[in-house]
Design a protein around this motif. Sequence first.
Motif, mmCIF file in Angstrom:
data_model
loop_
_atom_site.group_PDB
_atom_site.id
_atom_site.type_symbol
_atom_site.label_atom_id
_atom_site.label_comp_id
_atom_site.label_asym_id
_atom_site.label_seq_id
_atom_site.Cartn_x
_atom_site.Cartn_y
_atom_site.Cartn_z
ATOM 1 N N GLY A 397 0.932 -1.229 -0.097
ATOM 2 C CA GLY A 397 -0.006 -0.027 -0.043
ATOM 3 C C GLY A 397 0.765 1.139 0.095
ATOM 4 N N ARG A 398 1.895 1.237 0.693
ATOM 5 C CA ARG A 398 2.853 2.221 0.638
ATOM 6 C C ARG A 398 3.253 2.629 -0.523
ATOM 7 N NH1 ARG A 398 4.156 4.978 5.512
ATOM 8 N NH2 ARG A 398 3.210 3.954 7.430
ATOM 9 N N ALA A 399 3.732 1.393 -1.410
ATOM 10 C CA ALA A 399 4.531 1.647 -2.317
ATOM 11 C C ALA A 399 3.524 2.165 -3.538
ATOM 12 C CB ALA A 399 5.046 0.277 -3.012
ATOM 13 N N ILE A 400 2.232 1.838 -3.561
ATOM 14 C CA ILE A 400 1.227 2.398 -4.398
ATOM 15 C C ILE A 400 0.977 3.813 -3.981
ATOM 16 C CG2 ILE A 400 -1.282 2.353 -5.003
ATOM 17 C CD1 ILE A 400 -1.169 -0.655 -4.443
ATOM 18 N N GLY A 401 0.827 4.120 -2.590
ATOM 19 C CA GLY A 401 0.973 5.555 -2.356
ATOM 20 C C GLY A 401 1.855 6.493 -2.621
ATOM 21 N N ARG A 402 3.034 6.076 -2.860
ATOM 22 C CA ARG A 402 4.207 6.896 -3.309
ATOM 23 C C ARG A 402 3.761 7.257 -4.643
ATOM 24 N NH1 ARG A 402 7.001 3.643 0.640
ATOM 25 N NH2 ARG A 402 7.407 1.884 -0.786
ATOM 26 N N LEU A 403 3.297 6.075 -5.472
ATOM 27 C CA LEU A 403 3.386 6.369 -6.859
ATOM 28 C C LEU A 403 1.876 7.491 -7.085
ATOM 29 C CD1 LEU A 403 3.692 2.869 -8.563
ATOM 30 C CD2 LEU A 403 5.273 4.708 -8.545
ATOM 31 N N ALA A 404 0.817 7.176 -6.325
ATOM 32 C CA ALA A 404 -0.197 7.960 -6.352
ATOM 33 C C ALA A 404 0.210 9.373 -6.075
ATOM 34 C CB ALA A 404 -1.340 7.542 -5.344
ATOM 35 N N SER A 405 0.986 9.586 -4.910
ATOM 36 C CA SER A 405 1.387 11.029 -4.553
ATOM 37 C C SER A 405 1.987 12.059 -5.504
ATOM 38 C CB SER A 405 2.177 11.083 -3.376
ATOM 39 O OG SER A 405 3.409 10.472 -3.754
ATOM 40 N N TRP A 406 2.465 11.175 -6.573
ATOM 41 C CA TRP A 406 3.362 11.905 -7.872
ATOM 42 C C TRP A 406 2.462 12.230 -8.821
ATOM 43 C CZ3 TRP A 406 7.434 7.581 -7.704
ATOM 44 C CH2 TRP A 406 8.241 7.866 -6.420
ATOM 45 N N LYS A 407 1.272 11.748 -9.018
ATOM 46 C CA LYS A 407 -0.109 12.062 -9.991
ATOM 47 C C LYS A 407 -0.507 13.212 -9.498
ATOM 48 C CE LYS A 407 -3.526 9.528 -12.540
ATOM 49 N NZ LYS A 407 -4.665 8.348 -12.658
ATOM 50 N N TYR A 408 -1.046 13.961 -10.983
ATOM 51 C CA TYR A 408 -1.607 15.120 -10.861
ATOM 52 C C TYR A 408 -0.584 16.121 -10.105
ATOM 53 C CZ TYR A 408 -5.904 12.387 -11.631
ATOM 54 O OH TYR A 408 -6.563 11.669 -12.267
ATOM 55 N N MET A 409 0.399 16.506 -10.834
ATOM 56 C CA MET A 409 1.314 17.427 -10.089
ATOM 57 C C MET A 409 0.974 19.059 -10.100
ATOM 58 S SD MET A 409 3.449 15.587 -8.483
ATOM 59 C CE MET A 409 4.783 16.789 -7.882
ATOM 60 N N PRO A 410 1.330 19.763 -9.453
ATOM 61 C CA PRO A 410 1.067 21.295 -9.715
ATOM 62 C C PRO A 410 1.516 21.806 -10.710
ATOM 63 C CG PRO A 410 1.664 20.872 -7.331
ATOM 64 C CD PRO A 410 2.020 19.515 -8.075
ATOM 65 N N ILE A 411 0.586 22.790 -11.469
ATOM 66 C CA ILE A 411 0.977 23.436 -12.675
ATOM 67 C C ILE A 411 1.572 24.737 -11.903
ATOM 68 C CG2 ILE A 411 0.149 24.581 -14.621
ATOM 69 C CD1 ILE A 411 -2.231 22.370 -14.701
ATOM 70 N N LYS A 412 2.751 25.111 -12.642
ATOM 71 C CA LYS A 412 3.318 26.265 -12.468
ATOM 72 C C LYS A 412 2.664 27.561 -13.258
ATOM 73 C CE LYS A 412 7.880 24.647 -11.262
ATOM 74 N NZ LYS A 412 9.336 24.667 -11.972
ATOM 75 N N LYS A 413 2.107 28.250 -12.446
ATOM 76 C CA LYS A 413 1.056 29.449 -13.188
ATOM 77 C C LYS A 413 2.248 30.710 -13.068
ATOM 78 C CE LYS A 413 -3.148 27.999 -12.233
ATOM 79 N NZ LYS A 413 -4.533 28.049 -11.487
#
Length: 413
Positions: A397-413
């Motif tokens: 679960g933690r490994a999947i969570g690490r991958l998930a946390s990198w999804k939908y990264m902030p857009i620099k405005k």
Amino acid sequence: MHIGGKRVGSHLAILVLLVVSLGVGSRPSMADYVTDWSRISLSAIDDSGVPPEEAYRINAIAQTAVFESMNAADPNYSSDIEAADASRRPSLDEKIAGAAALLAVFRDLVPDQEPKLRANLESGTNLPWQRDSVELGEQIASEILKLPSAAAIPDVETYRPFTRAGQYVPTVLPEYLTLPSRKPWILARANQLRPPQPPSLESKAWVSAYQEVKVWGAKKSAKRSQEDSDIAVFWSARVPGKYFGVLYSVADLPERTPIENARFIAIASQAMDDSLMAVAEAKYHYNFWRPITAIRNGDKDGNRLTAREGGWLPFIKTPLHPEYPCSHCSHAGIVAQLIDVEMDGMSLPELKTVSPALPGVERSWRTTRSFCDEVNRARILGGVHYRFSTLAGEELGRAIGRLASWKYMPIKK
């Protein structure tokens, strides 16, 4: 329905009933409307009576639709969905886009629960609505429903019971047989993070785990306290809501924004759906026996230190699928990992949640470590998992969570 002298179509009428809940009303005070929607939609999914694996799938689709629609209306993060024309639409409202997307998913997947969703969102104050925002939300929901990861769980399985000709075996088929064939949201494939194999039956790790669950997880255990029993029952529920309750402890913090929470809840929903696929793949790959099977056959594992107990029963009902790794522990690992990343070293709020398996009881923790430790221990106290399986599940679960946390990264405005 008429609003401001204009007749609103049925979908827009439904939307207006939903957006009025965003104002001040009689609903409990919460951080924002996104966490409110998540609570209400999870309750509706639970009330629909779908099996757990379907509940996780529907929730992932619904929360992804909310996030992607809000993000398309006011881009803050990267996206998987094509919504390039959103910037050309005037006066887009992220609230209404997200609301429209949520209702569109319910109309498609759990239409019998849509009236409940609307009814639970009705209260006090009207807010303006925009047709373009509704159209955007419904467009995004439609695109998400077409994604391979949103596809229905295959219902054709070819499980072959182990037997020899003429010999009876139990006729109930195991669960989760077809989950590994689904397309994940975050993982490339279900076996991407497959845990290492369980310990050898000749090993000290096996003897230790065998003895622990045999003593603490027995139906009439002399070791298990009343609190231990309550913990086992609390975590026996198979609904997503008990994990999201822990996530809401962070999402409800007053300084957070709706779009931050939409992203947070969406990636958690996707990760938990992926976790079911990954856990099911590993379970059927290793096909490791449950404690009730091992303990009643303790004389057949080739280890003289694992004494057989012919009438042994677990404290809670054994799930109908192989033992290794622990699915509950994987979900706990996802929650812990996402909270750790989201808080990034800041002081944690009290983490808490409730469970339908033990009504009226709220459990709480000060750290993500103590939260995971309780979930892991609960599965041993229930007599359905070994310690090594709980640790493997948490790490998955933690490994999947690490991958998930990198999804939908902030857009620099």
